[in-house]
Design a protein around this motif. Structure first.
Motif, PDB file in Angstrom:
ATOM      1  N   ASP A  25      41.211  33.191  39.581  1.00  0.00           N
ATOM      2  CA  ASP A  25      42.481  33.349  40.292  1.00  0.00           C
ATOM      3  C   ASP A  25      42.661  34.738  40.885  1.00  0.00           C
ATOM      4  O   ASP A  25      43.593  34.951  41.667  1.00  0.00           O
ATOM      5  CB  ASP A  25      43.651  33.081  39.339  1.00  0.00           C
ATOM      6  CG  ASP A  25      43.632  31.694  38.742  1.00  0.00           C
ATOM      7  OD1 ASP A  25      43.149  30.768  39.420  1.00  0.00           O
ATOM      8  OD2 ASP A  25      44.099  31.529  37.595  1.00  0.00           O
ATOM      9  N   VAL A  26      41.817  35.698  40.515  1.00  0.00           N
ATOM     10  CA  VAL A  26      42.057  37.079  40.919  1.00  0.00           C
ATOM     11  C   VAL A  26      42.014  37.256  42.434  1.00  0.00           C
ATOM     12  O   VAL A  26      42.917  37.891  43.010  1.00  0.00           O
ATOM     13  CB  VAL A  26      41.078  38.035  40.211  1.00  0.00           C
ATOM     14  CG1 VAL A  26      41.174  39.450  40.782  1.00  0.00           C
ATOM     15  CG2 VAL A  26      41.348  38.050  38.714  1.00  0.00           C
ATOM     16  N   PRO A  27      41.015  36.726  43.167  1.00  0.00           N
ATOM     17  CA  PRO A  27      41.020  36.946  44.619  1.00  0.00           C
ATOM     18  C   PRO A  27      42.285  36.429  45.302  1.00  0.00           C
ATOM     19  O   PRO A  27      42.826  37.086  46.204  1.00  0.00           O
ATOM     20  CB  PRO A  27      39.767  36.188  45.086  1.00  0.00           C
ATOM     21  CG  PRO A  27      38.860  36.203  43.894  1.00  0.00           C
ATOM     22  CD  PRO A  27      39.775  36.048  42.723  1.00  0.00           C
ATOM     23  N   GLY A  28      42.765  35.258  44.885  1.00  0.00           N
ATOM     24  CA  GLY A  28      43.991  34.735  45.463  1.00  0.00           C
ATOM     25  C   GLY A  28      45.191  35.615  45.155  1.00  0.00           C
ATOM     26  O   GLY A  28      46.082  35.804  46.002  1.00  0.00           O
ATOM     27  N   TYR A  29      45.230  36.144  43.953  1.00  0.00           N
ATOM     28  CA  TYR A  29      46.317  37.047  43.575  1.00  0.00           C
ATOM     29  C   TYR A  29      46.302  38.298  44.459  1.00  0.00           C
ATOM     30  O   TYR A  29      47.360  38.767  44.915  1.00  0.00           O
ATOM     31  CB  TYR A  29      46.178  37.413  42.107  1.00  0.00           C
ATOM     32  CG  TYR A  29      47.150  38.460  41.632  1.00  0.00           C
ATOM     33  CD1 TYR A  29      48.493  38.160  41.445  1.00  0.00           C
ATOM     34  CD2 TYR A  29      46.714  39.767  41.368  1.00  0.00           C
ATOM     35  CE1 TYR A  29      49.385  39.127  41.005  1.00  0.00           C
ATOM     36  CE2 TYR A  29      47.598  40.732  40.929  1.00  0.00           C
ATOM     37  CZ  TYR A  29      48.934  40.414  40.747  1.00  0.00           C
ATOM     38  OH  TYR A  29      49.813  41.367  40.318  1.00  0.00           O
ATOM     39  N   LEU A  30      45.120  38.843  44.718  1.00  0.00           N
ATOM     40  CA  LEU A  30      45.024  40.026  45.581  1.00  0.00           C
ATOM     41  C   LEU A  30      45.485  39.707  46.996  1.00  0.00           C
ATOM     42  O   LEU A  30      46.135  40.536  47.651  1.00  0.00           O
ATOM     43  CB  LEU A  30      43.584  40.550  45.588  1.00  0.00           C
ATOM     44  CG  LEU A  30      43.003  40.952  44.228  1.00  0.00           C
ATOM     45  CD1 LEU A  30      41.577  41.454  44.396  1.00  0.00           C
ATOM     46  CD2 LEU A  30      43.866  41.984  43.536  1.00  0.00           C
ATOM     47  N   ARG A  31      45.158  38.508  47.477  1.00  0.00           N
ATOM     48  CA  ARG A  31      45.635  38.114  48.810  1.00  0.00           C
ATOM     49  C   ARG A  31      47.159  38.033  48.834  1.00  0.00           C
ATOM     50  O   ARG A  31      47.793  38.432  49.822  1.00  0.00           O
ATOM     51  CB  ARG A  31      45.015  36.777  49.214  1.00  0.00           C
ATOM     52  CG  ARG A  31      43.537  36.875  49.589  1.00  0.00           C
ATOM     53  CD  ARG A  31      43.057  35.609  50.290  1.00  0.00           C
ATOM     54  NE  ARG A  31      43.096  34.446  49.399  1.00  0.00           N
ATOM     55  CZ  ARG A  31      42.098  34.084  48.599  1.00  0.00           C
ATOM     56  NH1 ARG A  31      40.978  34.805  48.560  1.00  0.00           N
ATOM     57  NH2 ARG A  31      42.195  33.004  47.849  1.00  0.00           N
ATOM     58  N   GLU A  32      47.752  37.504  47.760  1.00  0.00           N
ATOM     59  CA  GLU A  32      49.215  37.451  47.697  1.00  0.00           C
ATOM     60  C   GLU A  32      49.823  38.839  47.773  1.00  0.00           C
ATOM     61  O   GLU A  32      50.878  39.038  48.392  1.00  0.00           O
ATOM     62  CB  GLU A  32      49.666  36.762  46.411  1.00  0.00           C
ATOM     63  CG  GLU A  32      49.514  35.258  46.391  1.00  0.00           C
ATOM     64  CD  GLU A  32      50.214  34.647  45.186  1.00  0.00           C
ATOM     65  OE1 GLU A  32      51.455  34.632  45.167  1.00  0.00           O
ATOM     66  OE2 GLU A  32      49.499  34.200  44.266  1.00  0.00           O
ATOM     67  N   LEU A  33      49.182  39.797  47.135  1.00  0.00           N
ATOM     68  CA  LEU A  33      49.686  41.171  47.176  1.00  0.00           C
ATOM     69  C   LEU A  33      49.390  41.855  48.509  1.00  0.00           C
ATOM     70  O   LEU A  33      50.000  42.878  48.826  1.00  0.00           O
ATOM     71  CB  LEU A  33      49.077  41.988  46.041  1.00  0.00           C
ATOM     72  CG  LEU A  33      49.520  41.679  44.617  1.00  0.00           C
ATOM     73  CD1 LEU A  33      48.847  42.650  43.639  1.00  0.00           C
ATOM     74  CD2 LEU A  33      51.029  41.752  44.463  1.00  0.00           C
ATOM     75  N   GLY A  34      48.433  41.331  49.262  1.00  0.00           N
ATOM     76  CA  GLY A  34      48.088  41.932  50.540  1.00  0.00           C
ATOM     77  C   GLY A  34      47.239  43.174  50.436  1.00  0.00           C
ATOM     78  O   GLY A  34      47.335  44.087  51.280  1.00  0.00           O
ATOM     79  N   ILE A  35      46.377  43.245  49.401  1.00  0.00           N
ATOM     80  CA  ILE A  35      45.464  44.376  49.255  1.00  0.00           C
ATOM     81  C   ILE A  35      44.024  43.889  49.413  1.00  0.00           C
ATOM     82  O   ILE A  35      43.724  42.724  49.138  1.00  0.00           O
ATOM     83  CB  ILE A  35      45.653  45.110  47.913  1.00  0.00           C
ATOM     84  CG1 ILE A  35      45.556  44.154  46.720  1.00  0.00           C
ATOM     85  CG2 ILE A  35      46.995  45.841  47.897  1.00  0.00           C
ATOM     86  CD1 ILE A  35      45.678  44.847  45.371  1.00  0.00           C
ATOM     87  N   PRO A  36      43.120  44.766  49.864  1.00  0.00           N
ATOM     88  CA  PRO A  36      41.776  44.308  50.229  1.00  0.00           C
ATOM     89  C   PRO A  36      40.837  44.087  49.057  1.00  0.00           C
ATOM     90  O   PRO A  36      39.723  43.595  49.242  1.00  0.00           O
ATOM     91  CB  PRO A  36      41.256  45.445  51.112  1.00  0.00           C
ATOM     92  CG  PRO A  36      41.992  46.654  50.665  1.00  0.00           C
ATOM     93  CD  PRO A  36      43.355  46.163  50.279  1.00  0.00           C
ATOM     94  N   GLY A  37      41.238  44.458  47.852  1.00  0.00           N
ATOM     95  CA  GLY A  37      40.352  44.289  46.711  1.00  0.00           C
ATOM     96  C   GLY A  37      40.854  45.107  45.541  1.00  0.00           C
ATOM     97  O   GLY A  37      42.023  45.513  45.500  1.00  0.00           O
ATOM     98  N   LEU A  38      39.955  45.342  44.598  1.00  0.00           N
ATOM     99  CA  LEU A  38      40.259  46.128  43.406  1.00  0.00           C
ATOM    100  C   LEU A  38      39.499  47.456  43.458  1.00  0.00           C
ATOM    101  O   LEU A  38      38.323  47.478  43.828  1.00  0.00           O
ATOM    102  CB  LEU A  38      39.847  45.373  42.136  1.00  0.00           C
ATOM    103  CG  LEU A  38      40.570  44.052  41.863  1.00  0.00           C
ATOM    104  CD1 LEU A  38      39.885  43.315  40.716  1.00  0.00           C
ATOM    105  CD2 LEU A  38      42.040  44.292  41.550  1.00  0.00           C
ATOM    106  N   ALA A  39      40.169  48.529  43.074  1.00  0.00           N
ATOM    107  CA  ALA A  39      39.525  49.838  42.946  1.00  0.00           C
ATOM    108  C   ALA A  39      39.566  50.204  41.463  1.00  0.00           C
ATOM    109  O   ALA A  39      40.476  50.892  41.000  1.00  0.00           O
ATOM    110  CB  ALA A  39      40.239  50.881  43.793  1.00  0.00           C
ATOM    111  N   ASP A  40      38.595  49.719  40.724  1.00  0.00           N
ATOM    112  CA  ASP A  40      38.512  49.887  39.269  1.00  0.00           C
ATOM    113  C   ASP A  40      37.714  51.155  38.983  1.00  0.00           C
ATOM    114  O   ASP A  40      36.536  51.252  39.345  1.00  0.00           O
ATOM    115  CB  ASP A  40      37.828  48.656  38.661  1.00  0.00           C
ATOM    116  CG  ASP A  40      37.827  48.637  37.145  1.00  0.00           C
ATOM    117  OD1 ASP A  40      38.015  49.701  36.527  1.00  0.00           O
ATOM    118  OD2 ASP A  40      37.614  47.553  36.576  1.00  0.00           O
TER     119      ASP A  40
END
Length: 311
Positions: A25-40
């Motif tokens: 579910d993480v990629p869809g969640y990031l799309r909902e937030l409107g960010i291009p990915g994770l910066a871990d």
């Protein structure tokens, strides 16, 4: 769907999109937030023999920590890289840390090779208080290291060790961030806690430090350093998860304080050495209810700035 959130700093409620239920579910969640990915900023890759030794240590977690710590992502390097890309990491750190003399140089060589052979790998490095440490740090920076890691408890040294003074000065001048595990959880050490870091920053006030695990469990003491020094940040590694809430829960008053620090808080995961799915870290942060803007800062903007990612 946005969910009800905590009151913001001004007292008004903030909307927080519910976090992901699982890794898929993480990629869809990031799309909902409107960010291009994770910066871990807190991901570990090590030479395979060393990684197996780390996992063997966690296999004895009940003996070492008093609770089990089953490694969730105990797979080979290729699979772990695939999983991180699927989650949406835009660069993949390979944090390592030395715990005795002679380790840092060969770990840095391995990390440089990792960055060369992994197209989205982030060049990382470490150091230890020993003869030649300044030259080793300079060599790593000159080779392109963009993130360092030190572990005060495992390394058994104080961060303000005089042998490290010039190395810290070099890193401060270069603006290269250093993830430092200095909090006293899950195990306290002779040099853990905020006091040694405060002494370090008194000598090097412009250091770009990232306090791992929000400084768990000395949350407020390390947040004081974030507010006192312009380049000090926190990473979220394990914070607020069901696992860490068993031994170092976030006090409500501290969660309210975090609301104003999103631009200085970066996502950290401790992948692969975590006893729960990666998505649980993100969901744990979302359920703090600090708002979607706070989540965008933590999951992407702060880490992307520290790691100098495009976009």
């Amino acid at each position: 769907m946005p969910g009800a959130g905590r009151a913001g700093r001004e007292g008004a409620a903030v909307a927080t999109t519910p976090g992901p239920r699982g890794d898929a579910d993480v990629p869809g969640y990031l799309r909902e937030l409107g960010i291009p990915g994770l910066a871990d900023v807190h991901v570990h890759f090590l030479p395979e023999p060393m990684m197996r030794k780390v996992w063997a240590y966690f296999d004895r977690a009940e003996e070492n920590y008093g609770l089990p710590w089953p490694i969730r992502y105990r797979t080979d390097e290729t699979d772990r890289l695939r999983r991180l890309r699927a989650l949406g990491l835009r660069t993949i750190p390979a944090l390592s840390y030395a715990h005795k003399p002679g380790m840092a140089r060969w770990l840095n060589d391995w990390s440089a090779d990792f960055a060369r052979r992994v197209p989205d790998g982030l060049h990382c490095a470490t150091f230890y208080p020993e003869p030649g440490v300044t030259a080793d740090v300079r060599a790593a920076v000159d080779r392109g290291a963009r993130l360092f890691k030190v572990h005060v408890q495992v390394g058994g040294f104080t961060p303000d060790d005089p042998r490290l003074h010039d190395a810290w000065s070099l890193l401060a001048a270069a603006g290269v961030p250093v993830v430092i595990h200095a909090g006293s959880a899950p195990l306290a050490g002779e040099h853990t806690g905020s006091a040694p870091v405060r002494r370090l920053l008194a000598d090097h006030p412009l250091l770009t430090l990232v306090i791992a695990h929000l400084g768990m469990p000395e949350y407020d003491e390390f947040a004081d350093l974030v507010e006192a020094y312009p380049n000090v940040h926190l990473d979220t590694t394990m914070a607020g998860t069901d696992f860490s809430n068993r031994f170092a829960p976030l006090p409500d008053r501290y969660v309210a304080r975090l609301a104003g620090l999103g631009h200085r808080v970066a996502l950290g995961s401790d992948f692969p050495n975590i006893p729960y799915p990666y998505a649980h870290q993100i969901a744990a942060l979302a359920r703090l209810g600090l708002g979607d803007d706070w989540m965008r800062d933590v999951l992407w903007h702060t880490g992307a700035r520290l790691l100098r990612l495009p976009g």
